[in-house]
Design an enzyme around this catalytic site. Structure first.
Site, PDB file in Angstrom:
ATOM      1  N   SER A  51       0.823  -1.204   0.000  1.00 50.74           N
ATOM      2  CA  SER A  51       0.000   0.000   0.000  1.00 50.74           C
ATOM      3  C   SER A  51       0.857   1.255   0.000  1.00 50.74           C
ATOM      4  CB  SER A  51      -0.969  -0.035   1.189  1.00 50.74           C
ATOM      5  OG  SER A  51      -1.913   0.996   1.089  1.00 50.74           O
ATOM      6  N   ASP A  73      -2.088   6.252  -4.042  1.00 53.12           N
ATOM      7  CA  ASP A  73      -0.927   5.554  -3.484  1.00 53.12           C
ATOM      8  C   ASP A  73      -0.487   4.446  -4.449  1.00 53.12           C
ATOM      9  OD1 ASP A  73      -2.986   3.752  -3.024  1.00 53.12           O
ATOM     10  OD2 ASP A  73      -2.345   3.226  -1.013  1.00 53.12           O
ATOM     11  N   ASP A  95      -0.713   1.216  -4.823  1.00 52.43           N
ATOM     12  CA  ASP A  95      -1.647   0.202  -5.327  1.00 52.43           C
ATOM     13  C   ASP A  95      -3.020   0.789  -5.626  1.00 52.43           C
ATOM     14  OD1 ASP A  95      -2.131   0.482  -2.527  1.00 52.43           O
ATOM     15  OD2 ASP A  95      -3.128  -1.459  -2.470  1.00 52.43           O
ATOM     16  N   ASP A  98      -5.465   2.219  -3.991  1.00 56.96           N
ATOM     17  CA  ASP A  98      -6.694   2.030  -3.224  1.00 56.96           C
ATOM     18  C   ASP A  98      -6.968   3.230  -2.309  1.00 56.96           C
ATOM     19  OD1 ASP A  98      -4.739   1.547  -1.297  1.00 56.96           O
ATOM     20  OD2 ASP A  98      -5.599  -0.327  -0.588  1.00 56.96           O
TER      21      ASP A  98
END
Length: 579
Positions: free
Chosen positions: A151, A304, A306, A308
């Site tokens: 993340s 960010d 990834d 999400d």
């Protein structure tokens, strides 16, 4: 004199055996030969565990590090669990990865292990956002899925998010049960690493269009987007996966004036332009905000690695680009979705929104004003996904989020989705611009209507074994010495989510908390302030949250009220945050 305990030493010795490859053994020996005892202990004192975000840690050798053996063991354990949970079924999993160093390699390793266990794998050919993995699990009818990502953590981290057949991250009892299966693996020889190529199917770029089309169908006001197609948008993927889908979705939605921040457009696991690739941090958003100021943009967004989580900056009352926090973004999204749907006569009695226990109550206030139910969960979007799955077919999920910049509009996936959120934030900005308002002006109107909310988060980083023990002790000390006042304001209620009990200090009365147990303490003052303390489930941090509220009669009092609340928050936090 060595301070390594026997259990840790036993793990070290195991990793020096012939079970592990020569490169791994050499790396362990180097830690020993160079007397890096602290690093050795931190790498081996425990096995990585699933937290609120799955498996996450620093990359390197050791049982407490992300490497091919810990990832392989986790995957073998998950494969074994899937076979027990779905006997006599043809098993399928989806696997994706982000831009972090080693993510692609680890993603292929996960595919190898699943395929070797005679499980069909839908492996993304190229890096894609986490929400695409959640979407793929549901689309392909998989029993599980894995996303390789850490993340928004620093570059030395990587991780492993495990998903169930509903497209949501693992929750009880599956999270604990998978850990038991992982821990039951006593030898590396129990891990099947040899890929069976016939079981691996590549998910190619054309799959993007399926996700894009289904998201576009969620648009509430496509006509307004068409009229505001020149809305000035600046977007940064912060060297992550957002570049693969956010510009595509914004274009499909109808926005034609999107500027991508060139300096941060290329996926890069070293995240060269930022200290932390986290849109919660103003530093990570600074390049995009500067570009937004230069272009006089309506909104500035960044995702960010990834994709999400999404950060948002907008023009304030002085016309300067200002960063909003996650509570403000979530409140605006909730208000837009509910007001726009009400305007179209689309709100139903079984509609609901979701927020976490540390997310602003402004969202609940907004929902209540529209006669829409609010469900509250523990911290972590996996719990929001769990509610969505539980209520599917009974109630209708509209929008949800958490203060840590994770949001989702509509129920296409079961995780926070920054790609989806970027499109809805842009639509929201277009909608209010068509009515002559900026998003910041709408936010101030929410404050005059529902009360001025001010929130603050303080995170203390405590790394390694010593840090984990310090965090545990901080929570123990807090429980042993519960404050009777914070910032000079009486505490009227204490919620201990680990004990599942709410206590009123004034009379000692108690009542149960009907949520799963979690290491969180929450204090409610007589003024209605909410102060929370919790160890992070994904980072070596302990987090302290504070939310205060007061009436805002008129926009002319905005600055003074904001300053007064800031002072109040400072006093409260000084009483609870001890470092």
């Amino acid at each position: 004199m060595s301070t390594i305990d026997l259990a840790t030493q036993s793990r070290v010795d195991r990793w020096l055996s012939e079970e592990y490859d020569a490169e791994t053994v050499a790396a362990v020996k180097q830690l020993i030969d160079t007397n890096q005892e602290t690093e050795l202990v931190d790498s081996f004192y425990k096995a990585l565990e699933f937290g609120t975000g799955g498996l996450r840690g620093i990359m390197g050798v050791g049982s407490n590090r992300i490497n091919k053996y810990t990832i392989g063991q986790a995957t073998q354990g998950l494969a074994n669990y899937l076979k027990k949970q779905f006997p006599n079924q043809a098993l399928k999993v989806a696997v994706s990865y982000d831009s972090r160093n080693n993510s692609q390699k680890l993603g292929h390793l996960v595919a190898d292990v699943f395929s070797a266990n005679d499980i069909e794998v839908y492996l993304f050919e190229e890096l894609r956002p986490t929400p695409m993995l959640s979407f793929a699990v549901r689309h392909f009818g998989c029993q599980s899925g894995v996303m390789l990502t850490a993340s928004h953590n620093p570059k030395e981290y990587n991780g492993y998010k495990a998903y169930w057949n509903d497209g949501g991250q693992l929750v009880a009892p599956h999270d604990k049960n998978v850990i038991e299966e992982v821990n039951a693996i006593q030898s590396v020889r129990d891990i099947q690493f040899e890929r069976k190529a016939e079981n691996v199917h590549l998910v190619k770029e054309d799959f993007d269009q399926i996700y894009i089309d289904q998201n576009k169908a969620l648009s509430i006001n496509p006509d307004i987007v068409a009229a505001q197609k020149d809305l000035k948008i600046v977007f940064s993927p912060i060297h992550g996966t957002g570049i693969t889908l956010v510009p595509k979705l914004l274009k499909a939605w109808g926005f034609e004036n999107v500027t991508v921040v060139d300096e941060q457009a290329e996926p890069n696991g070293n995240f060269p332009t930022v200290v932390y690739p986290n849109p919660e941090e103003e530093e990570a958003m600074s390049i995009a905000m500067k570009k937004g100021q230069e272009l006089d943009s309506d909104i500035v967004m960044a995702t960010d690695p990834d994709a999400d989580r999404v950060g948002l900056a907008v023009k304030n009352l002085d016309g300067k680009i200002q960063l909003l926090n996650g509570n403000q973004i979530g409140s605006l999204l909730a208000y837009y979705v509910l007001s726009a749907r009400e305007e179209k006569g689309e709100l139903k009695s079984n509609d609901y929104v979701v927020k976490t226990i540390v997310t602003t109550n402004l969202i609940s206030d907004i929902a209540e004003s529209f006669s829409v139910k609010t469900h509250e969960t523990l911290t972590g979007f996996k719990f929001i996904g769990e509610i969505m799955t539980k209520l599917e077919g009974q109630e209708k999920y509209l929008v949800g989020g958490e203060e840590s910049y994770g949001f989702l509009v509509g129920d296409l996936v079961r995780d926070k989705d920054a790609v989806n959120s970027c499109a809805f934030i842009a639509e929201m900005a277009a909608y209010f611009k068509s009515r002559g308002k900026s998003l910041f002006e709408v936010l101030t109107e929410l404050y005059t209507t529902y009360g001025f909310y001010k929130e603050k988060l303080i995170s203390l980083t405590k790394k390694g074994k010593a840090g984990a023990e310090e965090i545990q002790q901080m929570m123990a000390d807090l429980r042993a010495n519960l404050p009777i006042s914070l910032g000079g304001i009486e505490v009227k209620e204490v919620r201990d989510y680990q004990a599942s009990i709410t206590t009123k200090p004034a009379d000692g009365s108690t009542s149960p908390i009907n949520l799963p147990k979690s290491d969180v303490l929450q204090f409610i003052t007589v003024d209605g302030d909410v102060i929370s303390a919790r160890p992070s489930g994904t980072e070596p941090k302990i987090k302290f949250y504070c939310s205060v509220k007061t009436p805002l009669i008129d926009i002319s009092g905005y600055e003074k009220t904001s300053s007064d609340l800031e002072n109040k928050v400072t006093k409260i936090m000084a009483d609870i945050v001890k470092d």
